[in-house]
Design a protein around this motif. Structure first.
Motif, mmCIF file in Angstrom:
data_model
loop_
_atom_site.group_PDB
_atom_site.id
_atom_site.type_symbol
_atom_site.label_atom_id
_atom_site.label_comp_id
_atom_site.label_asym_id
_atom_site.label_seq_id
_atom_site.Cartn_x
_atom_site.Cartn_y
_atom_site.Cartn_z
ATOM 1 N N LYS A 81 0.859 -1.191 0.000
ATOM 2 C CA LYS A 81 0.000 0.000 0.000
ATOM 3 C C LYS A 81 0.893 1.237 0.000
ATOM 4 N N ASP A 82 0.898 1.952 -1.145
ATOM 5 C CA ASP A 82 1.849 3.056 -1.291
ATOM 6 C C ASP A 82 1.184 4.429 -1.333
ATOM 7 N N GLN A 87 0.405 5.962 4.434
ATOM 8 C CA GLN A 87 1.595 6.273 5.230
ATOM 9 C C GLN A 87 1.247 7.194 6.399
ATOM 10 N N TYR A 98 8.188 3.556 7.178
ATOM 11 C CA TYR A 98 7.249 2.993 6.209
ATOM 12 C C TYR A 98 8.030 2.696 4.944
ATOM 13 N N THR A 100 7.661 0.610 1.133
ATOM 14 C CA THR A 100 6.710 -0.033 0.234
ATOM 15 C C THR A 100 7.371 -1.158 -0.571
#
Length: 234
Positions: A81-82, A87, A98, A100
């Protein structure tokens, strides 16, 4: 450094475990949020790598519950999940970093090392104790101006002892953090490696840094010359 990886994709989890182990970490793996939450609250980790989309308990819920229970191990979210709001949500819930997918493995290792220097307890770039100076990132050890060559296992053992100077640490605790929580071999392997360390960090310099506490474990003295009241192993 002891790391918990919570990742439901088994091949990826195994790949991360192998890679982090080669980089000198001791790695525990959980494949769902329920097991990940249990390990994180019942055991102590220097860092946690946490996926978001997990079966059982969602990664965000795992993170929220950890912080509610005052588990302050640094958490790096590793997820596909980008989105920027993903984030933001993770950081607002208490994540420390975080990353990705797909990701660069050297970057993952570097970020984990950076996290363990920051939270929950601030750690300097170099660790000093017992007249020694250890640089975790460069994997180098010095006594004064003299550099000491150590194997990866010897380095990890010394690092663990230096992070808790003047503290008696049991063999079982050393095995759990320096070897593996599931290690089933003879715990005398700790004595063997302590002997290796002494021959490299102490004897050439006329010092006696690591003390054996009979029936308990080992202690790294943070002053020159350990006390003579405890017997010392070879």
């Amino acid at each position: 450094m002891r790391v918990l990886v919570v990742e439901d994709e088994v091949p990826l989890a195994q790949l991360i475990q192998r890679g982090l182990s080669k980089a000198g970490f001791v790695v525990e793996v959980a494949h769902n949020g329920i097991d990940g939450l249990w390990h994180a609250t019942e055991e102590t980790f220097d860092a946690i790598v946490l996926d978001i989309m997990l079966p059982g308990v969602h990664g965000y819920d795992v993170l929220r519950r950890l912080r509610e229970r005052e588990v302050w191990s640094p958490v790096l979210m590793l997820t596909a999940k980008d989105g920027e709001f993903d984030q933001v949500d993770a950081l607002d819930l208490g994540a420390d970093d975080y990353l990705t997918k797909p990701f660069s493995f050297p970057v993952l290792v570097a970020r984990l090392r950076a996290l363990t220097r920051r939270t929950p307890v601030s750690r300097p770039v170099t660790v000093t104790a017992g007249g020694l100076r250890l640089d975790p990132a460069a994997a180098r050890v010095f006594r004064g101006d003299d550099e000491i060559e150590l194997t990866p296992r010897e380095f990890n053992l010394l690092h663990f002892l230096m992070r808790r100077p003047d503290t008696t640490i049991s063999k079982s605790e050393i095995l759990a953090h320096v070897w593996d929580p599931a290690f089933s071999g003879d715990d005398n392997v700790v004595e063997v490696y302590v002997g290796y360390l002494r021959r490299k960090i102490d004897r050439p310099f006329g010092t006696d840094t690591i003390t054996t506490v009979r029936g308990v474990g080992y202690r790294l003295e943070d002053v020159r010359g350990a006390s003579t009241e405890d017997a010392r192993g070879s």
